[in-house]
Write a protein that holds these residues in place. Sequence first.
Motif, PDB file in Angstrom:
ATOM      1  N   SER A 123       0.830  -1.212   0.000  1.00  0.00           N
ATOM      2  CA  SER A 123       0.000   0.000   0.000  1.00  0.00           C
ATOM      3  C   SER A 123       0.862   1.259   0.000  1.00  0.00           C
ATOM      4  CB  SER A 123      -0.928   0.020   1.223  1.00  0.00           C
ATOM      5  OG  SER A 123      -0.175   0.152   2.408  1.00  0.00           O
ATOM      6  N   LYS A 125       0.345   5.483   1.466  1.00  0.00           N
ATOM      7  CA  LYS A 125      -0.541   6.372   2.223  1.00  0.00           C
ATOM      8  C   LYS A 125      -0.101   7.819   2.054  1.00  0.00           C
ATOM      9  CE  LYS A 125      -0.766   6.595   6.863  1.00  0.00           C
ATOM     10  NZ  LYS A 125      -1.127   6.199   8.255  1.00  0.00           N
ATOM     11  N   ILE A 150      -5.474   6.197   1.641  1.00  0.00           N
ATOM     12  CA  ILE A 150      -4.756   4.932   1.488  1.00  0.00           C
ATOM     13  C   ILE A 150      -5.035   4.312   0.122  1.00  0.00           C
ATOM     14  CG2 ILE A 150      -4.456   2.607   2.431  1.00  0.00           C
ATOM     15  CD1 ILE A 150      -5.461   3.814   5.135  1.00  0.00           C
TER      16      ILE A 150
END
Length: 227
Positions: A123, A125, A150
């Motif tokens: 991921s 962010k 996110i």
Amino acid sequence: MKPKFIAAFLCLTIVGLSGCGSLEDEYSKQIEQVESEQEKILNSITSDNGGEVTEKSLVETQKEESGVKTESEHLQSDSKNSIEYDSLQQLYLDIDPEMNYSEMIELVKTCGLPYSEEKYNGSRKIQVAFLDENTDQKYSDSGGDYIEIIYLYPKNENSKNDVLEKYFFGTCVYVPCDCSIELISHVSGSYFSYNEPGNYISDLGTDLELDKNMTREQQFEYYFENR
């Protein structure tokens, strides 16, 4: 049938014109003009109201044509303008889950607020705040409002490759510093205990189990009333 007050209006117009000693031709033209204007209004109302004409509907139509707001329009306008969002709150409202990662960065930049980007395993962010110190993702709880955005990487691919075009929207969270309420807009993946898409409100991390189909504007309404 035409409302009684329309007939009265016509009578008064006739008397006024007669008293002035108008010529018969001009008098007839004036009568035709008055009837024509009233007929236009009546036809407009009957087409909108299924053929029923009321004095109230005629008055409302006359107000609309003259540019005067009705009472309901004033109430709707006041309601829409009653909440003033700051730039961080407006960003939360403007976030579009259809934006790719690069487009989201461009949106954040237009706010002119400090932000940070961090890559994690699977991921990325983005954290936006009013102050630089509140963009620190390792020490988020530093006494200022911030937003987390996110993005997720496809599970079947190695996120170490970090191809920005492959990231897709997961969750955005508005975290104010004046209360324990958080506004969560979740689309995909998992965000703590949030797995199903929807807009949520949490208190100290606990889902308040409100309607997850509420809009982000409705989330803010709850926040302003309960912070």
